[in-house]
Design a protein around this motif. Structure first.
Motif, PDB file in Angstrom:
ATOM      1  N   THR A   1       7.291  20.835   8.571  1.00 61.70           N
ATOM      2  CA  THR A   1       6.511  19.801   9.252  1.00 61.70           C
ATOM      3  C   THR A   1       7.338  18.528   9.346  1.00 61.70           C
ATOM      4  OG1 THR A   1       4.445  20.703   8.363  1.00 61.70           O
ATOM      5  CG2 THR A   1       4.392  18.438   9.197  1.00 61.70           C
ATOM      6  N   PRO A   2       7.455  17.930  10.538  1.00 61.11           N
ATOM      7  CA  PRO A   2       8.240  16.696  10.671  1.00 61.11           C
ATOM      8  C   PRO A   2       7.714  15.600   9.748  1.00 61.11           C
ATOM      9  CG  PRO A   2       7.708  17.595  12.832  1.00 61.11           C
ATOM     10  CD  PRO A   2       6.911  18.380  11.829  1.00 61.11           C
ATOM     11  N   SER A   3       8.608  14.760   9.295  1.00 63.69           N
ATOM     12  CA  SER A   3       8.228  13.663   8.417  1.00 63.69           C
ATOM     13  C   SER A   3       7.288  12.699   9.123  1.00 63.69           C
ATOM     14  CB  SER A   3       9.481  12.909   7.959  1.00 63.69           C
ATOM     15  OG  SER A   3       9.136  11.701   7.329  1.00 63.69           O
ATOM     16  N   ALA A   4       6.401  12.074   8.354  1.00 60.98           N
ATOM     17  CA  ALA A   4       5.502  11.060   8.904  1.00 60.98           C
ATOM     18  C   ALA A   4       6.281   9.881   9.463  1.00 60.98           C
ATOM     19  CB  ALA A   4       4.538  10.576   7.823  1.00 60.98           C
ATOM     20  N   VAL A   5       7.488   9.674   8.978  1.00 61.27           N
ATOM     21  CA  VAL A   5       8.310   8.563   9.462  1.00 61.27           C
ATOM     22  C   VAL A   5       8.620   8.733  10.940  1.00 61.27           C
ATOM     23  CG1 VAL A   5      10.577   7.463   9.291  1.00 61.27           C
ATOM     24  CG2 VAL A   5       9.324   8.051   7.226  1.00 61.27           C
TER      25      VAL A   5
ATOM     26  N   GLN B   1      11.231   4.092   4.020  1.00 63.60           N
ATOM     27  CA  GLN B   1      11.763   4.645   2.779  1.00 63.60           C
ATOM     28  C   GLN B   1      10.643   4.970   1.792  1.00 63.60           C
ATOM     29  OE1 GLN B   1      15.023   5.527   1.918  1.00 63.60           O
ATOM     30  NE2 GLN B   1      15.219   5.269   4.133  1.00 63.60           N
ATOM     31  N   ALA B   2       9.619   4.131   1.754  1.00 67.15           N
ATOM     32  CA  ALA B   2       8.484   4.404   0.867  1.00 67.15           C
ATOM     33  C   ALA B   2       7.733   5.654   1.317  1.00 67.15           C
ATOM     34  CB  ALA B   2       7.540   3.204   0.831  1.00 67.15           C
ATOM     35  N   LEU B   3       7.587   5.827   2.628  1.00 65.87           N
ATOM     36  CA  LEU B   3       6.934   7.028   3.152  1.00 65.87           C
ATOM     37  C   LEU B   3       7.742   8.282   2.823  1.00 65.87           C
ATOM     38  CD1 LEU B   3       5.753   5.781   6.671  1.00 65.87           C
ATOM     39  CD2 LEU B   3       4.272   6.528   4.803  1.00 65.87           C
ATOM     40  N   LEU B   4       9.063   8.199   3.002  1.00 67.07           N
ATOM     41  CA  LEU B   4       9.921   9.341   2.678  1.00 67.07           C
ATOM     42  C   LEU B   4       9.855   9.665   1.188  1.00 67.07           C
ATOM     43  CD1 LEU B   4      13.054   8.447   4.844  1.00 67.07           C
ATOM     44  CD2 LEU B   4      11.490  10.362   5.218  1.00 67.07           C
ATOM     45  N   LEU B   5       9.785   8.628   0.375  1.00 71.85           N
ATOM     46  CA  LEU B   5       9.701   8.816  -1.073  1.00 71.85           C
ATOM     47  C   LEU B   5       8.383   9.484  -1.457  1.00 71.85           C
ATOM     48  CD1 LEU B   5      11.230   8.278  -3.669  1.00 71.85           C
ATOM     49  CD2 LEU B   5      10.234   5.986  -3.729  1.00 71.85           C
ATOM     50  N   LYS B   6       7.311   9.058  -0.822  1.00 74.03           N
ATOM     51  CA  LYS B   6       6.003   9.679  -1.073  1.00 74.03           C
ATOM     52  C   LYS B   6       6.041  11.164  -0.715  1.00 74.03           C
ATOM     53  CE  LYS B   6       1.305   9.739   0.777  1.00 74.03           C
ATOM     54  NZ  LYS B   6       0.397   9.164   1.805  1.00 74.03           N
ATOM     55  N   GLU B   7       6.652  11.485   0.419  1.00 74.15           N
ATOM     56  CA  GLU B   7       6.748  12.882   0.836  1.00 74.15           C
ATOM     57  C   GLU B   7       7.619  13.684  -0.131  1.00 74.15           C
ATOM     58  OE1 GLU B   7       8.190  12.786   4.819  1.00 74.15           O
ATOM     59  OE2 GLU B   7       6.314  12.049   5.661  1.00 74.15           O
ATOM     60  N   ALA B   8       8.747  13.098  -0.538  1.00 80.77           N
ATOM     61  CA  ALA B   8       9.658  13.794  -1.449  1.00 80.77           C
ATOM     62  C   ALA B   8       8.986  14.122  -2.777  1.00 80.77           C
ATOM     63  CB  ALA B   8      10.904  12.947  -1.692  1.00 80.77           C
ATOM     64  N   ALA B   9       8.017  13.287  -3.170  1.00 83.34           N
ATOM     65  CA  ALA B   9       7.328  13.492  -4.444  1.00 83.34           C
ATOM     66  C   ALA B   9       6.156  14.460  -4.332  1.00 83.34           C
ATOM     67  CB  ALA B   9       6.834  12.150  -4.990  1.00 83.34           C
ATOM     68  N   SER B  10       5.874  14.949  -3.129  1.00 80.14           N
ATOM     69  CA  SER B  10       4.798  15.936  -3.008  1.00 80.14           C
ATOM     70  C   SER B  10       5.227  17.218  -3.711  1.00 80.14           C
ATOM     71  CB  SER B  10       4.483  16.214  -1.532  1.00 80.14           C
ATOM     72  OG  SER B  10       5.497  16.997  -0.938  1.00 80.14           O
ATOM     73  N   ILE B  11       4.297  17.866  -4.358  1.00 76.35           N
ATOM     74  CA  ILE B  11       4.631  19.039  -5.165  1.00 76.35           C
ATOM     75  C   ILE B  11       5.192  20.170  -4.307  1.00 76.35           C
ATOM     76  CG2 ILE B  11       3.645  20.857  -6.618  1.00 76.35           C
ATOM     77  CD1 ILE B  11       1.799  18.747  -7.822  1.00 76.35           C
ATOM     78  N   SER B  12       4.642  20.367  -3.113  1.00 79.77           N
ATOM     79  CA  SER B  12       5.111  21.471  -2.266  1.00 79.77           C
ATOM     80  C   SER B  12       6.553  21.253  -1.810  1.00 79.77           C
ATOM     81  CB  SER B  12       4.196  21.632  -1.047  1.00 79.77           C
ATOM     82  OG  SER B  12       4.187  20.454  -0.257  1.00 79.77           O
TER      83      SER B  12
ATOM     84  N   HIS C   1       0.828  -1.209   0.000  1.00 85.51           N
ATOM     85  CA  HIS C   1       0.000   0.000   0.000  1.00 85.51           C
ATOM     86  C   HIS C   1       0.864   1.262   0.000  1.00 85.51           C
ATOM     87  CE1 HIS C   1      -3.314   2.700   0.884  1.00 85.51           C
ATOM     88  NE2 HIS C   1      -2.655   3.157   1.939  1.00 85.51           N
ATOM     89  N   THR C   2       1.921   1.276   0.822  1.00 84.15           N
ATOM     90  CA  THR C   2       2.777   2.457   0.914  1.00 84.15           C
ATOM     91  C   THR C   2       3.530   2.687  -0.388  1.00 84.15           C
ATOM     92  OG1 THR C   2       3.070   1.926   3.261  1.00 84.15           O
ATOM     93  CG2 THR C   2       4.484   3.629   2.349  1.00 84.15           C
ATOM     94  N   LEU C   3       3.986   1.615  -1.022  1.00 85.98           N
ATOM     95  CA  LEU C   3       4.656   1.750  -2.312  1.00 85.98           C
ATOM     96  C   LEU C   3       3.698   2.255  -3.389  1.00 85.98           C
ATOM     97  CD1 LEU C   3       6.998  -1.380  -2.453  1.00 85.98           C
ATOM     98  CD2 LEU C   3       7.691   1.018  -2.510  1.00 85.98           C
ATOM     99  N   GLN C   4       2.461   1.810  -3.334  1.00 84.49           N
ATOM    100  CA  GLN C   4       1.471   2.288  -4.300  1.00 84.49           C
ATOM    101  C   GLN C   4       1.217   3.782  -4.121  1.00 84.49           C
ATOM    102  OE1 GLN C   4      -1.851  -0.344  -3.610  1.00 84.49           O
ATOM    103  NE2 GLN C   4      -1.134  -1.861  -5.091  1.00 84.49           N
ATOM    104  N   GLU C   5       1.177   4.229  -2.863  1.00 90.04           N
ATOM    105  CA  GLU C   5       0.994   5.662  -2.605  1.00 90.04           C
ATOM    106  C   GLU C   5       2.191   6.462  -3.116  1.00 90.04           C
ATOM    107  OE1 GLU C   5      -1.896   6.091   1.257  1.00 90.04           O
ATOM    108  OE2 GLU C   5       0.252   5.897   1.626  1.00 90.04           O
ATOM    109  N   ALA C   6       3.399   5.924  -2.917  1.00 87.91           N
ATOM    110  CA  ALA C   6       4.599   6.598  -3.419  1.00 87.91           C
ATOM    111  C   ALA C   6       4.565   6.665  -4.941  1.00 87.91           C
ATOM    112  CB  ALA C   6       5.851   5.863  -2.946  1.00 87.91           C
ATOM    113  N   SER C   7       4.139   5.570  -5.573  1.00 91.32           N
ATOM    114  CA  SER C   7       4.041   5.526  -7.031  1.00 91.32           C
ATOM    115  C   SER C   7       3.082   6.589  -7.548  1.00 91.32           C
ATOM    116  CB  SER C   7       3.565   4.135  -7.468  1.00 91.32           C
ATOM    117  OG  SER C   7       3.222   4.115  -8.834  1.00 91.32           O
TER     118      SER C   7
END
Length: 312
Positions: A279-283, A119-130, A35-41
């Motif tokens: 904002t602190p990372s969700a990790v 790592q998947a959570l960090l990747l999802k955050e890094a891909a956020s537009i903001s 699920h987390t990888l799908q969100e990052a994708s």
């Protein structure tokens, strides 16, 4: 039914219950990973589409800065064009997200389930537009500093203000230490220097040699080093950075010298970054609760039917 048979049946039921419980826990972990990888994708694809449609403000600004600098200083037009590529989905910063996603689909054997999910959570955050918009301030400000003040810095105090507060600043310092553009290499004497990747090597002519120990003590503000390092660094690169700091500290101690970690203290210099960057990372917020709820299974890997569709 004899007592022996009853005891045997009860024992068998207990064993089956334990086996089912273990399978259920592993299944929950795998579901979380998938699920987390799908969100990052999804986040990576959304960001790529926004870049292609020129919907990321700082990406558009980076493109414009590259054009202006190339006209102002034709001798810098090639490096300006290379740095400006980060405004597109074919640029180094975006492509690094794709590479990290692919590596998480076949994770390093040293990674446990928590590592993969984090790592998947960090990747999802890094891909956020903001956040990606903020990350682009480093290449933008490299071009701004090359323009001798013609182009204003973005998301950071001015070069003049930084010089007043922290002393002389070098052009291009925002990308030094950023694992997307280069890496620290240690020579036979045990001294580490910054080495630019491929097409960024021409920055070495502008920045000059950068020795790790001196940089660690005197580095200036950059978005990557002060806000984005966790989100915009791969698992392996982050480990290498940590190991280098540890080795250097041990070397300094043997010589009776004091070593200052480059990340021991956040440098001042940011200005006008988004709320997401502050904002602190969700990790950091979720790691404990997730670990306590299902434990940790080493060498877990994910297999998901969905993936990042951008194959550039």
């Amino acid at each position: 039914m004899s007592n022996f048979r009853i005891w045997k049946l009860v024992s068998l039921l207990c064993v089956l219950s334990l086996m089912l419980g273990c399978e259920s826990k592993e299944e929950r972990i795998q579901q979380t990973i998938t699920h987390t990888l799908q969100e990052a994708s999804t986040a990576i694809n959304t960001l790529g589409s926004a870049l292609d449609k020129k919907q990321v403000r700082n990406a558009n600004l980076l493109t414009e800065y590259g054009k202006v600098l190339g006209q102002q200083k034709p001798q810098l037009s090639e490096i300006a064009q290379i740095i400006s590529q980060d405004a597109t989905s074919s640029g180094t910063l975006y492509q690094s997200l794709l590479t990290r996603y692919q590596s998480l689909k076949s994770p390093d054997p040293s990674m446990n389930s928590d590592d993969i999910i984090n790592q998947a959570l960090l990747l999802k955050e890094a891909a956020s537009i903001s956040l990606f918009n903020d990350a682009l301030t480093d290449p933008i400000n490299v071009l701004a500093d090359m323009s001798d003040g013609k182009l204003a810095r973005v998301g950071a105090i001015s070069q003049q203000a930084e010089q007043t507060a922290n002393g002389q600043t070098g052009v291009g310092n925002q990308l030094v230490g950023n694992a997307n553009y280069g890496e620290w290499q240690t020579n036979s004497n045990g001294t580490s220097f910054w080495m630019w990747y491929g097409m960024y090597r021409m920055l070495g002519d502008i920045v000059g040699d950068v020795e790790y120990g001196r940089w660690s003590k005197h580095r200036k503000y950059s978005y990557y080093s002060d806000y984005g390092r966790h989100r915009y660094t791969s698992y392996k690169s982050y480990k290498r950075q940590t190991e280098l700091a540890k080795r250097t500290q041990q070397s300094y101690q043997r010589q009776g010298k004091q070593f200052t970690s480059p990340y021991a203290k956040k440098k001042s210099g940011a200005s006008g970054l988004s709320r997401s960057s502050n904002t602190p990372s969700a990790v950091t917020r979720s790691s404990y609760s997730r670990t306590s709820s299902y434990g940790s299974v080493r060498n877990s890997s994910s297999r998901t039917s969905r993936g990042v569709s951008r194959g550039k």
